[in-house]
Write a protein that holds these residues in place. Structure first.
Motif, PDB file in Angstrom:
ATOM      1  N   SER A  74     -17.544  -9.530   1.611  1.00  0.00           N
ATOM      2  CA  SER A  74     -17.871 -10.111   2.904  1.00  0.00           C
ATOM      3  C   SER A  74     -17.480  -9.120   3.985  1.00  0.00           C
ATOM      4  CB  SER A  74     -17.129 -11.439   3.116  1.00  0.00           C
ATOM      5  OG  SER A  74     -15.723 -11.221   3.140  1.00  0.00           O
ATOM      6  N   GLY A  75     -17.947  -9.378   5.195  1.00  0.00           N
ATOM      7  CA  GLY A  75     -17.561  -8.560   6.331  1.00  0.00           C
ATOM      8  C   GLY A  75     -18.085  -7.143   6.261  1.00  0.00           C
ATOM      9  N   ILE A  76     -17.262  -6.189   6.702  1.00  0.00           N
ATOM     10  CA  ILE A  76     -17.684  -4.801   6.800  1.00  0.00           C
ATOM     11  C   ILE A  76     -18.000  -4.217   5.436  1.00  0.00           C
ATOM     12  CG2 ILE A  76     -15.318  -3.949   6.705  1.00  0.00           C
ATOM     13  CD1 ILE A  76     -18.282  -2.490   8.743  1.00  0.00           C
ATOM     14  N   ALA A  77     -17.283  -4.669   4.392  1.00  0.00           N
ATOM     15  CA  ALA A  77     -17.537  -4.148   3.045  1.00  0.00           C
ATOM     16  C   ALA A  77     -18.947  -4.480   2.585  1.00  0.00           C
ATOM     17  CB  ALA A  77     -16.508  -4.709   2.061  1.00  0.00           C
ATOM     18  N   ARG A  78     -19.388  -5.704   2.871  1.00  0.00           N
ATOM     19  CA  ARG A  78     -20.735  -6.092   2.454  1.00  0.00           C
ATOM     20  C   ARG A  78     -21.789  -5.379   3.291  1.00  0.00           C
ATOM     21  NH1 ARG A  78     -21.741 -12.305   1.011  1.00  0.00           N
ATOM     22  NH2 ARG A  78     -21.258 -12.615   3.217  1.00  0.00           N
ATOM     23  N   ARG A  79     -21.502  -5.130   4.559  1.00  0.00           N
ATOM     24  CA  ARG A  79     -22.458  -4.388   5.377  1.00  0.00           C
ATOM     25  C   ARG A  79     -22.559  -2.935   4.916  1.00  0.00           C
ATOM     26  NH1 ARG A  79     -21.711  -6.478  11.634  1.00  0.00           N
ATOM     27  NH2 ARG A  79     -22.820  -8.453  11.347  1.00  0.00           N
ATOM     28  N   LEU A  80     -21.426  -2.339   4.555  1.00  0.00           N
ATOM     29  CA  LEU A  80     -21.463  -0.973   4.039  1.00  0.00           C
ATOM     30  C   LEU A  80     -22.250  -0.910   2.735  1.00  0.00           C
ATOM     31  CD1 LEU A  80     -17.817   0.253   4.743  1.00  0.00           C
ATOM     32  CD2 LEU A  80     -19.923   0.959   5.904  1.00  0.00           C
ATOM     33  N   LEU A  81     -22.098  -1.943   1.906  1.00  0.00           N
ATOM     34  CA  LEU A  81     -22.898  -2.011   0.682  1.00  0.00           C
ATOM     35  C   LEU A  81     -24.379  -2.059   1.019  1.00  0.00           C
ATOM     36  CD1 LEU A  81     -23.094  -2.436  -2.415  1.00  0.00           C
ATOM     37  CD2 LEU A  81     -22.981  -4.894  -1.962  1.00  0.00           C
ATOM     38  N   GLY A  82     -24.740  -2.850   2.039  1.00  0.00           N
ATOM     39  CA  GLY A  82     -26.134  -2.915   2.450  1.00  0.00           C
ATOM     40  C   GLY A  82     -26.657  -1.573   2.926  1.00  0.00           C
ATOM     41  N   VAL A  83     -25.830  -0.841   3.683  1.00  0.00           N
ATOM     42  CA  VAL A  83     -26.243   0.482   4.164  1.00  0.00           C
ATOM     43  C   VAL A  83     -26.453   1.433   2.992  1.00  0.00           C
ATOM     44  CG1 VAL A  83     -25.505   2.502   5.482  1.00  0.00           C
ATOM     45  CG2 VAL A  83     -25.161   0.207   6.426  1.00  0.00           C
ATOM     46  N   LEU A  84     -25.541   1.409   2.019  1.00  0.00           N
ATOM     47  CA  LEU A  84     -25.654   2.276   0.848  1.00  0.00           C
ATOM     48  C   LEU A  84     -26.918   1.975   0.059  1.00  0.00           C
ATOM     49  CD1 LEU A  84     -24.499   4.345  -1.164  1.00  0.00           C
ATOM     50  CD2 LEU A  84     -23.224   2.470  -2.222  1.00  0.00           C
ATOM     51  N   VAL A  85     -27.154   0.693  -0.194  1.00  0.00           N
ATOM     52  CA  VAL A  85     -28.333   0.304  -0.973  1.00  0.00           C
ATOM     53  C   VAL A  85     -29.608   0.616  -0.199  1.00  0.00           C
ATOM     54  CG1 VAL A  85     -29.549  -1.643  -1.995  1.00  0.00           C
ATOM     55  CG2 VAL A  85     -27.076  -1.445  -2.253  1.00  0.00           C
ATOM     56  N   GLY A  86     -29.596   0.383   1.118  1.00  0.00           N
ATOM     57  CA  GLY A  86     -30.768   0.703   1.929  1.00  0.00           C
ATOM     58  C   GLY A  86     -31.074   2.191   1.901  1.00  0.00           C
TER      59      GLY A  86
END
Length: 207
Positions: free
Chosen positions: A79-91
């Protein structure tokens, strides 16, 4: 949080998961299929059609597919910044896979490069093909998978604060107190944890 909002948030999580899994399936399926074919002369069978798969020509396609599957397992727990960073990596991985695939379609490999990818040989030792290299529709499935995965990650990044984690529960304010009141056993354990006497009911004003 209201019930309609909770359902909407779960629906968003479902869309992200479905988008990532669909993108992974498209990338993996495309990588396993032949992308280009060329006629190659042989000593015993004459001229035969040889092909190379997407994974042979562009290994990043299947690598990103594996990344998408791993991301599904991770995003439901983060959740939070960790999940957003995961989204950036996958994107970023989806953009790379789609961009490399389009580049390969625009500038197809030479017959020698195609034979090298298929046989695992270095280009100077690869047999020369005869005729032009022909592209199949399969690379575009990889592009579609990359677009699906990118759309899912954009949705994840934009809606992340409202997307629940796996096992997260939504309850109306006061639900915990109501459970304690209607479940005597649980209330007794809670009083024991608080240092009270579990055999005595809550005194007036404790709730």
């Amino acid at each position: 949080m209201s019930a309609p909002a909770a359902r909407d948030d779960r629906r968003t999580l479902g869309l992200v998961v479905v988008g990532l899994l669909a993108g992974a399936a498209a990338l993996w399926g495309s990588g396993s299929a032949p992308w280009f074919t060329v006629d190659v002369p042989t000593a015993t069978r004459g001229t035969v059609a040889a092909s190379a798969t997407g994974a042979q020509l562009q290994p990043a396609v299947t690598a990103v597919a594996a990344l998408l599957v791993a991301a599904v397992a991770a995003l439901v727990a983060l959740s939070g910044i960790a999940r957003r960073l995961l989204g950036v990596l996958v994107g970023a991985g989806a953009i790379a896979a789609g961009g490399l695939t389009v580049g390969l379609v625009v500038v197809p490999p030479t017959p020698a490069e195609l034979a090298s990818a298929r046989a695992g040989l270095t280009a100077p030792n690869a047999p020369e093909g005869v005729g032009a290299v022909t592209a199949t529709p399969w690379p575009w499935l990889a592009v579609a998978g990359a677009v699906l995965a990118l759309a899912a990650t954009v949705l994840l990044i934009l809606r992340e604060p409202r997307i629940p984690r796996l096992g997260a529960r939504y309850s109306a304010p006061g639900a915990k107190e109501q459970v304690a009141e209607t479940d005597p056993d649980r209330a007794a354990w809670e009083r024991l944890d608080a240092g009270g006497d579990p055999t005595v009911g809550p005194r007036e004003g404790e709730n």
